[in-house]
Design a protein around this motif. Structure first.
Motif, PDB file in Angstrom:
ATOM      1  N   PRO A 147       0.860  -1.093  -0.083  1.00  0.00           N
ATOM      2  CA  PRO A 147       0.058  -0.070  -0.114  1.00  0.00           C
ATOM      3  C   PRO A 147       0.830   1.250   0.054  1.00  0.00           C
ATOM      4  O   PRO A 147       0.375   2.434  -0.222  1.00  0.00           O
ATOM      5  N   GLY A 148       2.366   1.295  -0.024  1.00  0.00           N
ATOM      6  CA  GLY A 148       3.041   2.321   0.322  1.00  0.00           C
ATOM      7  C   GLY A 148       4.202   1.954   1.218  1.00  0.00           C
ATOM      8  O   GLY A 148       3.879   1.092   2.057  1.00  0.00           O
ATOM      9  N   MET A 149       5.302   2.802   1.013  1.00  0.00           N
ATOM     10  CA  MET A 149       6.318   2.575   2.267  1.00  0.00           C
ATOM     11  C   MET A 149       6.735   3.706   3.076  1.00  0.00           C
ATOM     12  O   MET A 149       7.691   3.750   3.588  1.00  0.00           O
ATOM     13  N   ARG A 150       5.841   4.737   3.083  1.00  0.00           N
ATOM     14  CA  ARG A 150       6.042   6.239   3.604  1.00  0.00           C
ATOM     15  C   ARG A 150       7.283   6.808   2.883  1.00  0.00           C
ATOM     16  O   ARG A 150       7.891   7.387   3.700  1.00  0.00           O
ATOM     17  N   ALA A 151       7.425   6.621   1.793  1.00  0.00           N
ATOM     18  CA  ALA A 151       8.557   6.977   1.019  1.00  0.00           C
ATOM     19  C   ALA A 151       8.324   7.595  -0.354  1.00  0.00           C
ATOM     20  O   ALA A 151       7.291   6.541  -0.854  1.00  0.00           O
ATOM     21  N   ASP A 152       8.792   8.628  -0.938  1.00  0.00           N
ATOM     22  CA  ASP A 152       8.113   9.113  -2.119  1.00  0.00           C
ATOM     23  C   ASP A 152       9.078   8.184  -3.388  1.00  0.00           C
ATOM     24  O   ASP A 152       8.262   8.024  -4.336  1.00  0.00           O
ATOM     25  N   ASP A 153      10.280   7.674  -3.050  1.00  0.00           N
ATOM     26  CA  ASP A 153      10.906   6.820  -3.897  1.00  0.00           C
ATOM     27  C   ASP A 153      12.115   6.101  -3.236  1.00  0.00           C
ATOM     28  O   ASP A 153      12.204   6.136  -2.061  1.00  0.00           O
ATOM     29  N   VAL A 210      -6.340   0.835  -3.447  1.00  0.00           N
ATOM     30  CA  VAL A 210      -6.284   1.746  -2.515  1.00  0.00           C
ATOM     31  C   VAL A 210      -5.334   2.976  -2.915  1.00  0.00           C
ATOM     32  O   VAL A 210      -4.124   2.992  -3.690  1.00  0.00           O
ATOM     33  N   PRO A 211      -5.773   4.116  -2.791  1.00  0.00           N
ATOM     34  CA  PRO A 211      -4.953   5.416  -2.742  1.00  0.00           C
ATOM     35  C   PRO A 211      -3.735   5.599  -2.241  1.00  0.00           C
ATOM     36  O   PRO A 211      -3.554   5.398  -1.341  1.00  0.00           O
ATOM     37  N   HIS A 212      -2.745   5.691  -3.554  1.00  0.00           N
ATOM     38  CA  HIS A 212      -1.354   5.906  -2.879  1.00  0.00           C
ATOM     39  C   HIS A 212      -1.090   7.138  -2.683  1.00  0.00           C
ATOM     40  O   HIS A 212      -0.236   7.918  -3.308  1.00  0.00           O
ATOM     41  N   VAL A 213      -1.445   7.627  -1.457  1.00  0.00           N
ATOM     42  CA  VAL A 213      -1.324   9.134  -1.096  1.00  0.00           C
ATOM     43  C   VAL A 213      -1.124   9.207   0.462  1.00  0.00           C
ATOM     44  O   VAL A 213      -1.379   8.094   1.155  1.00  0.00           O
ATOM     45  N   ARG A 214      -0.913  10.386   0.936  1.00  0.00           N
ATOM     46  CA  ARG A 214      -0.586  10.508   2.368  1.00  0.00           C
ATOM     47  C   ARG A 214      -1.449  11.769   2.534  1.00  0.00           C
ATOM     48  O   ARG A 214      -0.964  12.764   2.201  1.00  0.00           O
ATOM     49  N   VAL A 215      -2.193  11.773   3.634  1.00  0.00           N
ATOM     50  CA  VAL A 215      -2.816  13.184   4.240  1.00  0.00           C
ATOM     51  C   VAL A 215      -3.366  12.984   5.566  1.00  0.00           C
ATOM     52  O   VAL A 215      -3.796  12.020   5.947  1.00  0.00           O
ATOM     53  N   GLY A 223      -1.831  12.085   8.093  1.00  0.00           N
ATOM     54  CA  GLY A 223      -1.299  10.952   8.830  1.00  0.00           C
ATOM     55  C   GLY A 223      -1.962   9.704   8.231  1.00  0.00           C
ATOM     56  O   GLY A 223      -1.328   8.680   8.749  1.00  0.00           O
ATOM     57  N   LEU A 224      -2.734   9.633   7.091  1.00  0.00           N
ATOM     58  CA  LEU A 224      -3.459   8.465   6.772  1.00  0.00           C
ATOM     59  C   LEU A 224      -2.869   8.317   5.413  1.00  0.00           C
ATOM     60  O   LEU A 224      -2.576   9.054   4.487  1.00  0.00           O
ATOM     61  N   GLY A 225      -2.762   6.895   4.951  1.00  0.00           N
ATOM     62  CA  GLY A 225      -2.166   6.555   3.612  1.00  0.00           C
ATOM     63  C   GLY A 225      -0.790   6.356   3.706  1.00  0.00           C
ATOM     64  O   GLY A 225      -0.182   6.690   4.757  1.00  0.00           O
ATOM     65  N   HIS A 226      -0.288   5.734   2.659  1.00  0.00           N
ATOM     66  CA  HIS A 226       1.153   5.435   3.073  1.00  0.00           C
ATOM     67  C   HIS A 226       2.010   5.772   1.657  1.00  0.00           C
ATOM     68  O   HIS A 226       3.270   5.111   1.628  1.00  0.00           O
ATOM     69  N   GLY A 227       1.341   6.472   1.061  1.00  0.00           N
ATOM     70  CA  GLY A 227       2.272   7.320   0.055  1.00  0.00           C
ATOM     71  C   GLY A 227       2.452   6.450  -1.180  1.00  0.00           C
ATOM     72  O   GLY A 227       1.703   5.621  -1.671  1.00  0.00           O
ATOM     73  N   ALA A 228       3.580   6.848  -2.117  1.00  0.00           N
ATOM     74  CA  ALA A 228       3.761   6.393  -3.444  1.00  0.00           C
ATOM     75  C   ALA A 228       3.826   4.747  -3.571  1.00  0.00           C
ATOM     76  O   ALA A 228       4.034   3.956  -2.518  1.00  0.00           O
ATOM     77  N   ASP A 229       3.192   4.323  -4.884  1.00  0.00           N
ATOM     78  CA  ASP A 229       3.109   2.841  -4.813  1.00  0.00           C
ATOM     79  C   ASP A 229       4.458   2.458  -5.443  1.00  0.00           C
ATOM     80  O   ASP A 229       5.104   2.963  -6.264  1.00  0.00           O
ATOM     81  N   PRO A 230       5.096   1.584  -4.639  1.00  0.00           N
ATOM     82  CA  PRO A 230       6.508   0.972  -4.925  1.00  0.00           C
ATOM     83  C   PRO A 230       6.671   0.324  -6.161  1.00  0.00           C
ATOM     84  O   PRO A 230       7.743   0.172  -6.772  1.00  0.00           O
TER      85      PRO A 230
END
Length: 347
Positions: free
Chosen positions: A263-269, A292-297, A299-306
Motif C-alpha cells: 500500500p506504500g512504504m511511507r517514502a516518495d521513492d 487503495v489510493p497511494h497518497v498520504r494526508v 497521517g493517513l495513507g502510505h504514499g507512493a506505490d513502490p
C-alpha cells in the motif's frame, strides 16, 4: 495521476477512514506490543550467576551476544529454565538456546492455540504471548546458511493465524515454507511475525502507528542476526508489512528489500528509504491493493506505490500471481524471481 486527482483521492481516504464508511469500520483498534520481553523485571533482579544480567530494555544485540559467549553451557541452561520468555526473545542470544527456550515456553503455555507451534522439529526463534501473540520461525539451518531471508507479513497476522491452514500463502509460515522449498539447501528463511499487525481495514491499516512500533522491533531483530554473524538478509515484505519495512529500511542491514502487494512504504521513492539495499516491487493485476489510493494526508495513507516506475524499484514479474496473497504460490513467476533474489542469482 494529476495533482487534482491525488487531492480528491486523499480527501476520500481521510473521510472514509475517519467516518468508518466503506468497510473501514470492520477494523478494530490495536495497541502495539512494545518494550522488552515478558518477564524482564524478574530477569533483571536475578542474581543466580552472581553478576548483573544484560538489561533487555537497553542492551544492544551485540552486548547480549558477547554476554552469552562468556557463559558456560550450564549457566546458559540455568537462565533458559528460569527465564524462557526472556531468553527466547532476546535478540543477540544464541540461536539454539532461543529455540530451546521458546519450545519450553510454548509447552508451558495454557493457551491451546499455541499447541501446533510446540510441535516437534519446529524452530521457534521468538514467541511473545502478550496481546494477540507474536512468533518467528526458522525454516532451514540458519546457522550454516549461505543466504538468509526474512518474511514480514501484513494485517491480520498473529500467533493464532501464523500458520493457519486456509489462505496458506497469505501467512508468514506459508510464505516462508514456499520460499525455502524453492531455494537451495544452503538457504534459510525466517517467518517473522514479531509486531502487532492491524486487524481488518480500520484506522490502524490506514495509519503508520503500528508500523512505526513494528519497525523498531524488526530493526532490532535483524541486528540480532548480524550479532550472531549471519549473512545480511534479503527481506520480503507483504502488504502492511511493507510499511514496516519502509520505516525500518535504513537500519535493517539488508542486501535486498522486496515488497509485494504494497500500500506504500511511507517514502516518495527508493532514495527516500535511505538504504543501501536493492529495492524490488511486485504487484499482480488482480491484487485489490491497486484500488487503495497511494497518497498520504493527515497521517493517513502510505504514499507512493513502490510498483510504479517513478518510485525507482526493480520490478518483479507477477503475471502468474493471483489476488493479494498469491505471490508465493508454487509455480508462479513471482516465486521463481523471489528465489533467485534470495540466492543472489539476480545480482
Amino acid at each position: 495521476m494529476s495533482r487534482f486527482t491525488r487531492t480528491l483521492a486523499a480527501v476520500a481516504l481521510a473521510v472514509t477512514a475517519a467516518t468508518g464508511t466503506v468497510g473501514w469500520a470492520s477494523g478494530s483498534s490495536q495497541r502495539a506490543v512494545t518494550g522488552p520481553p515478558p518477564g524482564s523485571a524478574a530477569w533483571r533482579a536475578d542474581g543466580v550467576l552472581g553478576r548483573e544480567l544484560p538489561d533487555p530494555a537497553h542492551a544492544t544485540p551485540e552486548h547480549v551476544h558477547s554476554f552469552f559467549e562468556g557463559l558456560t553451557a550450564s549457566e546458559r541452561q540455568a537462565l533458559l529454565e528460569r527465564h524462557p520468555l526472556v531468553v527466547g526473545n532476546l535478540d543477540g542470544a544464541p540461536l539454539e538456546l532461543r529455540y530451546r527456550a521458546n519450545a519450553h515456553a510454548l509447552r508451558a503455555s495454557p493457551e491451546p492455540r499455541y499447541a501446533r507451534l510446540a510441535g516437534p522439529g519446529r524452530q521457534i526463534l521468538a514467541f511473545d504471548p502478550r496481546g494477540r501473540g507474536q512468533v518467528a520461525e526458522v525454516f532451514g539451518d540458519l546457522r550454516s546458511a549461505l543466504h538468509v531471508s526474512v518474511v514480514v507479513p501484513g494485517s491480520d497476522i498473529d500467533a493464532g493465524t501464523f500458520d493457519r491452514r486456509g489462505d496458506v500463502y497469505g501467512t508468514p509460515a506459508g510464505m516462508a515454507k514456499s520460499l525455502h522449498t524453492a531455494t537451495g539447501p544452503r538457504h534459510a528463511v525466517v517467518a517473522w511475525a514479531g509486531y502487532t499487525t492491524p486487524v481488518g481495514l480500520g484506522l490502524d491499516a490506514a495509519s503508520g502507528g503500528l508500523a512505526e512500533a513494528g519497525a523498531v522491533r524488526l530493526t532490532r531483530f535483524t541486528a540480532g542476526l548480524a550479532a550472531d554473524e549471519l549473512p545480511p538478509p534479503v527481506v520480503f515484505c507483504h502488504s502492511y508489512g511493507s510499511v514496516v519495512c519502509g520505516l525500518a529500511a535504513s537500519g535493517l542491514g539488508a542486501k535486498d528489500l522486496v515488497v509485494l502487494g504494497s500500500p506504500g512504504m511511507r517514502a516518495d521513492d527508493v532514495a527516500g528509504l535511505r538504504t543501501g539495499a536493492r529495492v524490488w516491487a511486485a504487484k499482480d493485476a488482480t491484487d485489490w491493493i491497486d484500488d487503495v489510493p497511494h497518497v498520504r494526508v493527515a497521517g493517513l495513507g502510505h504514499g507512493a506505490d513502490p510498483a510504479d516506475e517513478e518510485f525507482g524499484a526493480r520490478r518483479v514479474p507477477a503475471e502468474d500471481a493471483r489476488g493479494h496473497t498469491g505471490y508465493f504460490a508454487p509455480g508462479t513467476d513471482s516465486l521463481r524471481a523471489f528465489a533467485a533474489i534470495a540466492e543472489g542469482a539476480s545480482r
